[in-house]
Design a protein around this motif. Structure first.
Motif, PDB file in Angstrom:
ATOM      1  N   ARG A 172      13.569  -0.824  -9.407  1.00 38.78           N
ATOM      2  CA  ARG A 172      14.381  -0.536 -10.508  1.00 38.78           C
ATOM      3  C   ARG A 172      13.777  -0.128 -11.641  1.00 38.78           C
ATOM      4  NH1 ARG A 172      17.245  -4.186  -7.047  1.00 38.78           N
ATOM      5  NH2 ARG A 172      16.747  -5.903  -8.401  1.00 38.78           N
ATOM      6  N   THR A 173      12.660  -1.004 -12.199  1.00 36.86           N
ATOM      7  CA  THR A 173      12.168  -0.741 -13.371  1.00 36.86           C
ATOM      8  C   THR A 173      10.808   0.061 -13.460  1.00 36.86           C
ATOM      9  OG1 THR A 173      10.715  -2.755 -13.014  1.00 36.86           O
ATOM     10  CG2 THR A 173      13.052  -3.045 -13.750  1.00 36.86           C
ATOM     11  N   LEU A 174      10.208   0.262 -12.444  1.00 35.24           N
ATOM     12  CA  LEU A 174       8.662   0.954 -12.593  1.00 35.24           C
ATOM     13  C   LEU A 174       8.878   2.630 -12.433  1.00 35.24           C
ATOM     14  CD1 LEU A 174       6.341  -1.344 -10.705  1.00 35.24           C
ATOM     15  CD2 LEU A 174       6.673  -1.245 -13.247  1.00 35.24           C
ATOM     16  N   ARG A 175       8.516   3.329 -13.268  1.00 34.97           N
ATOM     17  CA  ARG A 175       8.368   4.763 -13.187  1.00 34.97           C
ATOM     18  C   ARG A 175       7.743   5.409 -11.943  1.00 34.97           C
ATOM     19  NH1 ARG A 175       6.327   8.974 -17.817  1.00 34.97           N
ATOM     20  NH2 ARG A 175       7.281  10.972 -16.867  1.00 34.97           N
ATOM     21  N   GLY A 176       8.435   6.150 -11.248  1.00 32.32           N
ATOM     22  CA  GLY A 176       8.065   6.964  -9.987  1.00 32.32           C
ATOM     23  C   GLY A 176       8.265   6.219  -8.642  1.00 32.32           C
ATOM     24  N   LEU A 177       9.030   4.863  -8.885  1.00 30.38           N
ATOM     25  CA  LEU A 177       9.605   4.302  -7.718  1.00 30.38           C
ATOM     26  C   LEU A 177      11.207   4.498  -7.538  1.00 30.38           C
ATOM     27  CD1 LEU A 177       7.352   1.034  -7.832  1.00 30.38           C
ATOM     28  CD2 LEU A 177       7.097   3.212  -6.330  1.00 30.38           C
ATOM     29  N   GLU A 178      11.662   5.442  -8.243  1.00 33.91           N
ATOM     30  CA  GLU A 178      13.152   5.613  -8.081  1.00 33.91           C
ATOM     31  C   GLU A 178      13.941   5.834  -6.932  1.00 33.91           C
ATOM     32  OE1 GLU A 178      11.849   6.795 -12.183  1.00 33.91           O
ATOM     33  OE2 GLU A 178      11.120   7.360 -10.067  1.00 33.91           O
ATOM     34  N   SER A 179      12.879   6.455  -5.984  1.00 34.85           N
ATOM     35  CA  SER A 179      13.446   6.817  -4.619  1.00 34.85           C
ATOM     36  C   SER A 179      12.901   5.761  -3.544  1.00 34.85           C
ATOM     37  CB  SER A 179      12.610   8.152  -4.222  1.00 34.85           C
ATOM     38  OG  SER A 179      11.291   8.131  -4.167  1.00 34.85           O
ATOM     39  N   VAL A 180      12.631   4.674  -4.040  1.00 41.45           N
ATOM     40  CA  VAL A 180      12.296   3.203  -3.364  1.00 41.45           C
ATOM     41  C   VAL A 180      13.312   2.431  -3.290  1.00 41.45           C
ATOM     42  CG1 VAL A 180      10.501   1.581  -2.674  1.00 41.45           C
ATOM     43  CG2 VAL A 180       9.875   3.891  -3.405  1.00 41.45           C
ATOM     44  N   ALA A 188      11.521  15.066  -3.040  1.00 39.65           N
ATOM     45  CA  ALA A 188      12.566  15.049  -1.986  1.00 39.65           C
ATOM     46  C   ALA A 188      12.684  14.016  -0.818  1.00 39.65           C
ATOM     47  CB  ALA A 188      12.834  16.518  -1.430  1.00 39.65           C
ATOM     48  N   ALA A 189      12.089  13.025  -1.064  1.00 42.77           N
ATOM     49  CA  ALA A 189      12.012  11.953   0.047  1.00 42.77           C
ATOM     50  C   ALA A 189      12.339  10.582  -0.366  1.00 42.77           C
ATOM     51  CB  ALA A 189      10.411  11.990   0.433  1.00 42.77           C
ATOM     52  N   ASP A 190      13.160   9.669   0.339  1.00 41.12           N
ATOM     53  CA  ASP A 190      13.275   8.325  -0.028  1.00 41.12           C
ATOM     54  C   ASP A 190      12.652   7.310   0.945  1.00 41.12           C
ATOM     55  OD1 ASP A 190      15.339   8.918  -2.020  1.00 41.12           O
ATOM     56  OD2 ASP A 190      16.609   9.609  -0.476  1.00 41.12           O
ATOM     57  N   LEU A 191      12.346   6.351   0.411  1.00 44.96           N
ATOM     58  CA  LEU A 191      11.564   5.182   1.263  1.00 44.96           C
ATOM     59  C   LEU A 191      12.481   3.963   1.321  1.00 44.96           C
ATOM     60  CD1 LEU A 191       9.087   3.936   2.517  1.00 44.96           C
ATOM     61  CD2 LEU A 191       8.231   3.102   0.444  1.00 44.96           C
ATOM     62  N   LEU A 205       0.965  -1.173  -0.127  1.00 48.40           N
ATOM     63  CA  LEU A 205       0.009   0.008   0.060  1.00 48.40           C
ATOM     64  C   LEU A 205       0.982   1.239   0.013  1.00 48.40           C
ATOM     65  CD1 LEU A 205      -2.711   1.426   0.250  1.00 48.40           C
ATOM     66  CD2 LEU A 205      -2.522   1.135   2.665  1.00 48.40           C
ATOM     67  N   THR A 206       1.780   1.162   0.656  1.00 46.35           N
ATOM     68  CA  THR A 206       2.857   2.312   0.891  1.00 46.35           C
ATOM     69  C   THR A 206       3.557   2.592  -0.384  1.00 46.35           C
ATOM     70  OG1 THR A 206       3.379   1.933   3.306  1.00 46.35           O
ATOM     71  CG2 THR A 206       4.664   3.371   2.239  1.00 46.35           C
ATOM     72  N   VAL A 207       4.028   1.637  -1.038  1.00 42.97           N
ATOM     73  CA  VAL A 207       4.568   1.816  -2.355  1.00 42.97           C
ATOM     74  C   VAL A 207       3.595   2.115  -3.421  1.00 42.97           C
ATOM     75  CG1 VAL A 207       5.751   0.481  -4.128  1.00 42.97           C
ATOM     76  CG2 VAL A 207       6.462   0.075  -1.920  1.00 42.97           C
ATOM     77  N   ARG A 208       2.405   1.819  -3.439  1.00 46.66           N
ATOM     78  CA  ARG A 208       1.526   2.230  -4.475  1.00 46.66           C
ATOM     79  C   ARG A 208       1.321   3.883  -4.211  1.00 46.66           C
ATOM     80  NH1 ARG A 208      -1.332  -2.610  -3.327  1.00 46.66           N
ATOM     81  NH2 ARG A 208      -3.110  -1.219  -1.919  1.00 46.66           N
ATOM     82  N   LEU A 209       1.197   4.270  -2.585  1.00 46.10           N
ATOM     83  CA  LEU A 209       1.115   5.700  -2.333  1.00 46.10           C
ATOM     84  C   LEU A 209       2.192   6.617  -2.889  1.00 46.10           C
ATOM     85  CD1 LEU A 209      -0.895   5.390   0.902  1.00 46.10           C
ATOM     86  CD2 LEU A 209      -2.027   6.089  -1.374  1.00 46.10           C
ATOM     87  N   TRP A 210       3.453   6.066  -2.848  1.00 43.01           N
ATOM     88  CA  TRP A 210       4.657   6.466  -2.639  1.00 43.01           C
ATOM     89  C   TRP A 210       4.873   7.579  -3.754  1.00 43.01           C
ATOM     90  CZ3 TRP A 210       7.336   7.632   1.321  1.00 43.01           C
ATOM     91  CH2 TRP A 210       8.610   8.357   0.943  1.00 43.01           C
ATOM     92  N   PRO A 211       4.627   7.566  -5.141  1.00 45.58           N
ATOM     93  CA  PRO A 211       4.707   8.483  -6.167  1.00 45.58           C
ATOM     94  C   PRO A 211       3.762   9.577  -5.986  1.00 45.58           C
ATOM     95  CG  PRO A 211       4.704   6.124  -7.315  1.00 45.58           C
ATOM     96  CD  PRO A 211       4.329   6.096  -5.656  1.00 45.58           C
ATOM     97  N   ARG A 212       2.604   9.377  -5.546  1.00 48.11           N
ATOM     98  CA  ARG A 212       1.674  10.500  -5.313  1.00 48.11           C
ATOM     99  C   ARG A 212       2.067  11.503  -3.849  1.00 48.11           C
ATOM    100  NH1 ARG A 212      -3.500  10.557  -2.686  1.00 48.11           N
ATOM    101  NH2 ARG A 212      -3.282   8.213  -2.703  1.00 48.11           N
ATOM    102  N   VAL A 213       2.556  10.917  -2.897  1.00 50.78           N
ATOM    103  CA  VAL A 213       2.733  11.708  -1.800  1.00 50.78           C
ATOM    104  C   VAL A 213       4.234  12.154  -1.273  1.00 50.78           C
ATOM    105  CG1 VAL A 213       0.940  10.378  -0.593  1.00 50.78           C
ATOM    106  CG2 VAL A 213       3.302   9.526  -0.186  1.00 50.78           C
ATOM    107  N   SER A 214       5.034  11.470  -2.013  1.00 51.27           N
ATOM    108  CA  SER A 214       6.589  11.705  -1.760  1.00 51.27           C
ATOM    109  C   SER A 214       7.222  12.947  -2.433  1.00 51.27           C
ATOM    110  CB  SER A 214       7.568  10.531  -1.950  1.00 51.27           C
ATOM    111  OG  SER A 214       7.511  10.650  -3.423  1.00 51.27           O
ATOM    112  N   GLY A 215       6.421  13.593  -3.309  1.00 52.09           N
ATOM    113  CA  GLY A 215       7.145  14.833  -3.872  1.00 52.09           C
ATOM    114  C   GLY A 215       8.418  14.309  -4.461  1.00 52.09           C
TER     115      GLY A 215
END
Length: 396
Positions: free
Chosen positions: A258-266, A231-234, A219-229
C-alpha cells in the motif's frame, strides 16, 4: 439461547447415531470396506477423496459391499443435505474393530501420519498413498508399504516410481486414473464459459503456507514491477494453518504494497484459507503460482487443471501428469522453491503475452478429458472385489 439449543441437538444426534452405528456394525452380514482416514474434515481430507466418497458408497452398494468409515478425531459432521451425510451417520465409532476375512481395510493416507490401525492377518489391506507421497515415500510410511500391504494405490506417476523404488513389485502397485476432483457440474457452475476467457486484468494467485514459501513470495514481489506490465494483478493468499511468523510477514507485506511505488497491483489476504477454499480461490485466477512442491501442492494443481488455470511451478516429477503446454516450469532453487531468471521469464509471459491464452486452453482441454469420480470409484471397487476374491475372501 440458540447456541445452547444447537449444542443440545448435536448431543442428541451424536448419541442416536452412535447407538445406530454400533448396532449396524454388529449386524453386518455382507462384506465390508473399512475406510481408514480423516474422511469428513475440510482441513484434513484430500479433495480427491472427498470427490470419491459418495461414488465409492454407490459402487460398493452395487457390489453388495457395505462401506464404513472408521471414525477419527478430525471428523466433522457434513450438512444433512450432503451426499456424505449417510456415510458420516453410519461411520464406525468403536475401536478396536473386529475384522474378518470378508473385510477389506482401505487406508487413505494424508500428509500427516495418524494412529496405526491393527489389521488382522485374515483381512485384506489396501493402502492409497493419497497426498502423503510426492516423489519420495516418507520414513513413517516406507516400512508399512514395503512389508505389510497386499496392494498399494498411488494417485500419480511420481508416487508410483517412489513406491517402486522401495523394492515393491509392480503387480502390487496400481496407479489410480487421473480424474476431475471437482466434477463437470461444479466446473460448469464455477466457470462462466466453456472456452478460455481472460479477465481485463490478468490475475496471478500465489498461496503461501510456510516460511520457505515466503522467500519465493518476496522474490516474486521484487520482480513484479518489472514483469507485470500495466494489466496484471498479483494476489497473495496466506494459509490459515501457517505459523505466526508467516501471518506476521503477510501483514507486513500488505502494508508495503500500500505504500511502495510499483506494488499497487499486489494484494495480500492474511485472513487465511483452508483446503476447502482452494476451488473458490482459483475460480477467478488466470495463473496459479506455486512457490514450492509440498503435499498440498498436488491439490492446487489438480483444481487448477479442472478450472483451466495455467501453472507456474518448480519443475518436478509430479508435473509429468500435466500438459506441457499448460505449465511454465521454473528451475528449482534452494529447498525446491522458485528462484532464478526463469521465474522472471515465466511471469513476463503470463502477464504480458498471448502465451497465457494458449496455456489456459491446454489446461482446460486436459481437464475436459479427465475421468469422472464415478468411473474411478467403480474401477476401484472392482479391484477391491477381484483382489479380495483372489485371496479367498469376498465373493464377487
Amino acid at each position: 439461547v440458540i447456541a445452547q439449543r444447537v449444542d443440545a441437538l448435536q448431543g442428541t444426534c451424536r448419541a442416536a447415531y452412535a447407538a445406530r452405528t454400533s448396532a449396524d456394525m454388529q449386524q453386518d452380514a455382507i462384506a465390508r470396506v473399512l475406510l481408514v482416514t480423516p474422511a469428513f474434515s475440510s482441513s484434513e481430507t484430500p479433495l480427491e477423496l472427498t470427490a470419491l466418497l459418495a461414488p465409492l458408497s454407490n459402487a460398493t452398494e452395487q457390489a453388495h459391499i457395505s462401506l464404513r468409515v472408521l471414525a477419527t478425531p478430525q471428523d466433522e459432521r457434513p450438512s444433512v443435505a450432503s451426499p456424505l451425510f449417510a456415510l458420516w451417520r453410519d461411520r464406525a465409532t468403536s475401536m478396536p474393530l473386529r475384522a474378518s476375512a470378508n473385510d477389506m481395510m482401505l487406508t487413505w493416507c494424508t500428509a500427516q501420519p495418524f494412529d496405526e490401525i491393527v489389521v488382522p492377518p485374515e483381512a485384506t489391506w489396501v493402502v492409497c498413498t493419497g497426498d502423503a507421497v510426492l516423489d519420495r515415500v516418507p520414513d513413517w510410511l516406507a516400512a508399512p508399504l514395503r512389508e505389510r500391504p497386499y496392494e498399494i494405490w498411488v494417485p500419480h506417476r511420481a508416487a508410483y516410481l517412489a513406491v517402486r523404488s522401495l523394492g515393491v513389485p509392480a503387480e502390487r502397485v496400481f496407479q489410480i486414473p487421473a480424474m476431475s476432483v471437482l466434477g463437470a457440474q461444479q466446473v460448469r457452475a464455477m466457470c462462466s464459459t466453456a472456452g478460455v476467457e481472460l479477465y481485463p486484468r490478468r490475475r496471478v494467485l500465489l498461496p503461501v503456507s510456510t516460511s520457505d514459501d515466503v522467500a519465493a513470495a518476496e522474490l516474486t514481489v521484487r520482480l513484479w514491477p518489472r514483469v507485470s506490465g500495466a494489466a496484471a494483478d498479483l494476489a497473495i493468499r496466506i494459509d490459515q494453518d501457517a505459523s505466526d511468523v508467516v501471518h506476521e510477514w503477510g501483514a507486513t507485506m500488505g502494508q508495503r504494497t500500500r505504500t511502495l511505488r510499483g506494488l499497487e497491483s499486489v494484494s495480500v489476504l492474511n485472513a487465511g484459507f483452508g483446503r476447502a477454499n482452494i476451488p473458490s480461490l482459483l475460480r477467478r485466477a488466470d495463473v496459479l503460482l506455486t512457490p514450492r512442491v509440498a503435499p498440498l501442492t498436488q491439490t492446487w494443481w489438480r483444481v487448477a487443471r479442472d478450472l483451466g488455470c495455467a501453472l507456474i511451478a518448480p519443475d518436478h516429477p509430479m508435473l509429468a501428469d500435466f500438459p506441457d503446454a499448460g505449465v511454465w516450469r521454473v528451475t528449482p532453487g534452494a529447498n525446491g522453491a522458485l528462484s532464478g531468471a526463469t521465474l522472471a521469464m515465466a511471469l513476463t509471459a503470463a502477464c504480458t503475452t498471448d502465451a497465457l491464452v494458449e496455456h489456459r486452453a491446454a489446461m482446460r482441454n486436459s481437464g475436459a478429458h479427465l475421468n469422472t469420480p464415478g468411473d474411478v470409484a467403480a474401477l476401484l471397487v472392482s479391484r477391491l472385489v477381484a483382489f479380495a476374491s483372489a485371496r479367498g475372501g469376498v465373493s464377487p
